[in-house]
Design an enzyme around this catalytic site. Structure first.
Site, mmCIF file in Angstrom:
data_model
loop_
_atom_site.group_PDB
_atom_site.id
_atom_site.type_symbol
_atom_site.label_atom_id
_atom_site.label_comp_id
_atom_site.label_asym_id
_atom_site.label_seq_id
_atom_site.Cartn_x
_atom_site.Cartn_y
_atom_site.Cartn_z
ATOM 1 N N HIS A 60 0.842 -1.291 0.111
ATOM 2 C CA HIS A 60 -0.223 0.020 -0.059
ATOM 3 C C HIS A 60 0.908 1.372 -0.176
ATOM 4 O O HIS A 60 0.959 1.988 -0.771
ATOM 5 C CB HIS A 60 -0.958 -0.113 1.234
ATOM 6 C CG HIS A 60 -1.810 1.147 1.295
ATOM 7 N ND1 HIS A 60 -3.195 1.158 0.937
ATOM 8 C CD2 HIS A 60 -1.358 2.584 1.890
ATOM 9 C CE1 HIS A 60 -3.579 2.660 1.189
ATOM 10 N NE2 HIS A 60 -2.800 3.152 1.735
ATOM 11 N N GLU A 61 1.701 1.432 1.058
ATOM 12 C CA GLU A 61 2.765 2.432 1.130
ATOM 13 C C GLU A 61 3.737 2.628 -0.222
ATOM 14 O O GLU A 61 3.795 3.715 -0.935
ATOM 15 C CB GLU A 61 3.449 2.456 2.265
ATOM 16 C CG GLU A 61 2.710 2.530 3.707
ATOM 17 C CD GLU A 61 1.540 3.544 3.704
ATOM 18 O OE1 GLU A 61 1.689 4.745 3.251
ATOM 19 O OE2 GLU A 61 0.445 3.373 4.320
ATOM 20 N N HIS B 79 1.718 4.481 -2.965
ATOM 21 C CA HIS B 79 2.089 6.118 -2.582
ATOM 22 C C HIS B 79 3.308 6.286 -3.178
ATOM 23 O O HIS B 79 3.355 7.489 -3.900
ATOM 24 C CB HIS B 79 2.012 6.290 -1.302
ATOM 25 C CG HIS B 79 0.528 6.306 -0.706
ATOM 26 N ND1 HIS B 79 -0.493 6.973 -1.122
ATOM 27 C CD2 HIS B 79 -0.111 5.565 0.366
ATOM 28 C CE1 HIS B 79 -1.636 6.617 -0.393
ATOM 29 N NE2 HIS B 79 -1.446 6.037 0.490
ATOM 30 N N GLU C 116 -4.650 7.562 -3.046
ATOM 31 C CA GLU C 116 -5.372 6.613 -2.523
ATOM 32 C C GLU C 116 -5.675 5.696 -3.408
ATOM 33 O O GLU C 116 -5.627 4.282 -3.632
ATOM 34 C CB GLU C 116 -6.631 6.542 -1.481
ATOM 35 C CG GLU C 116 -5.919 7.318 -0.162
ATOM 36 C CD GLU C 116 -4.855 6.395 0.567
ATOM 37 O OE1 GLU C 116 -4.859 5.081 0.431
ATOM 38 O OE2 GLU C 116 -4.060 7.229 1.480
HETATM 39 ZN ZN ZN Z 1 -2.664 5.228 2.141
#
Ligand code: ZN
Length: 499
Positions: free
Chosen positions: A265-266, A269, A295
């Site tokens: 997830h990170e 980003h 996101e």
């Molecule tokens: Zn996030």
């Protein structure tokens, strides 16, 4: 001032702003990662001084004169400079609305609130956190009134995180999600749950750390420019420019999948930020354009790619190299286990199907606190009531309830809807990407390059050059359609649960 001089000054000003942001970002990052417990007051002092200098730089007469000169040049500027002047002018005008001593006090409050939140969460001590959260909400509301007195304060902050969004748009969006998700979840709950023993065991932190590095390289992060640390709550931050990106994760020795999906997830980003075009470094156009688009990237990597059957087939044997207990199971066992749809307490551990319900609780509460319909003191009770109503679960303590997230202590009121918007954007990106990229074939061989290139061309490289709506529309060649997300969930969970 000639236009040429003004452009040179604009470049120098942006580099100075980046340098202050770099120092302030590093102080904050240090506080959240390695700094010893007793150093918060020291950081708050330096943060206060630097924030005040930055405020004066941005709101001073020289900057005002420069912006006026550039704004008057209007049509003579190229598109990139026009957008730079617009964004810089907008943020400086907003800043001027806030009295300097209140702006500095806000920066200090955020350092304090983060510190108190950590302790309060550790001890599950809501009364410790409530007074500082009261001040955070109070300040957020007051600042919205300074910057846009004509606007509803919550609308103001929603629009800050996702340009073009307000309560009406969010209400409509969440109603559509609710109507699609709740019946699907009801059907899922009539079916037997998959066996999740594949995820259980003991997974040493050291092995998880090595696996994290492998995942970061696999999804295409450049480890010379992206660092990894551990924190209570995983996050991503850019330091100074997209050339220095930091992500964090949290290791649980009884659950390797938690950190695995946090890292992906990170990492999503970080891919987005580091994918900005080279020439955008140290400008206001560098990095992601909005939290919703951000996101959409992180949740795309975490869920749409990371929790797909195709990627499971590739990554499961790799994970078994690090965690030998996995050798007794198959990739299909893993795929089914990490997609188990079941209402729970913790947002960051929620499955794709129930995740948006966690967001709806936070959205409903923020909206009411900002409207003055709910007191901060009433948040735990209302939190627990809505978890029962939306997810059917009983919240045993505030640590796993209202104290679980860092957003409110970080002053990010209005951020939560971005997660759900991001999920929905992601499903539509997938639909479009599949027209030209065989996504499943790429994932089955662990090859992220064609996927990354597609996103780099359509999303990442543009930084903040377009508004989120323009950027998204250009990327998918059609307007935003939450129906793509409902269709994606329906297809995935119909197959998984044999509905
Ligand atoms: Zn996030």
């Amino acid at each position: 001032m000639t236009l040429e001089e003004a452009l040179r000054e604009l470049d120098a000003l942006q580099k100075k702003i980046s340098a202050y942001d770099h120092a302030l970002g590093l102080l904050s990052y240090d506080g959240l990662t390695g700094a010893p417990k007793g150093t918060a007051a020291n950081r708050a002092q330096s943060t206060g001084v630097l924030s005040e200098e930055l405020y004066r730089l941005q709101t001073g007469p020289e900057t005002a004169e420069l912006l006026q000169c550039l704004e008057e040049s209007g049509a003579a500027l190229d598109r990139k400079t026009q957008r730079t002047v617009y964004l810089l002018g907008k943020s400086i005008r907003q800043m001027r609305c806030i009295p300097v001593e209140e702006y500095v006090a806000w920066q200090r409050l955020l350092v304090e609130a983060d510190d108190v939140w950590h302790t309060a969460k550790e001890r599950s001590d809501w009364p410790l956190f409530a007074p500082v959260l009261e001040r955070v909400f109070g300040t957020v509301k007051r600042f919205a009134g300074y910057c846009a007195p004509e606007k509803d304060p919550y609308d103001y902050w929603l629009n800050e995180f996702e340009e073009g969004t307000d309560r009406a748009r969010c209400d409509e969006f969440f109603d559509a999600l609710h109507a699609g998700i709740v019946p699907l979840l009801e059907r899922v709950r009539t079916k037997p749950q998959p066996d999740c023993t594949v995820l259980r065991g003991t997974f040493p932190v050291e092995a998880q750390e090595r696996f994290s590095r492998r995942l970061m390289e696999l999804i295409g992060l450049d480890l010379d420019h992206v660092g990894l640390a551990t924190t209570e709550h995983p996050f991503t931050t850019s330091l100074g420019s997209h050339l220095d990106e930091r992500i964090t994760t949290h290791y649980h020795t009884d659950d390797f999948a938690s950190s695995m999906f946090s890292v992906i997830h990170e990492g999503g980003h970080a891919l987005y930020d580091t994918g900005s075009a080279e020439e955008l470094a140290w400008t206001v156009l560098d990095g992601g354009v909005s939290m919703g688009i951000h996101e959409s990237q992180s949740r795309f990597y975490e869920n749409i790619l990371g929790r797909s059957r195709a990627f499971s087939a590739y990554i499961f044997p790799v994970a078994a190299e690090y965690f030998p207990s996995l050798r007794d199971y198959s990739a299909e066992d893993f795929y089914r286990a990490v997609n188990r749809a079941e209402p729970g307490l913790i947002r960051i551990e929620a499955d794709e199907l129930t995740y948006a319900l966690h967001i709806m609780v936070r959205y409903a509460l923020e909206k009411r606190v900002m409207a003055g319909e709910l007191a901060v003191a009433e948040l735990p009770g209302e939190w627990n009531r809505l978890y029962k109503e939306y997810l059917g679960v009983d919240v045993p303590d505030d640590r796993s309830g209202v104290l679980q997230d860092s957003h409110w202590s970080g002053g990010a009121v209005g951020y939560f809807p971005s997660y759900a918007l991001g999920s929905a954007y992601g499903a539509q990106l997938l639909r479009k990407m599949r027209e030209t990229v065989d996504v499943d074939a790429c994932l089955r061989r662990g090859d992220f390059a064609p996927i990354n290139e597609w996103l780099r061309a359509r999303i990442w490289q543009h930084g903040c050059l377009y508004t989120p709506a323009e950027l998204f529309r250009n990327a998918v060649d059609e307007p935003f359609d939450p129906g793509a997300f409902i269709a994606y969930l329906t297809e995935k969970y119909t197959d998984l649960y044999d509905l």
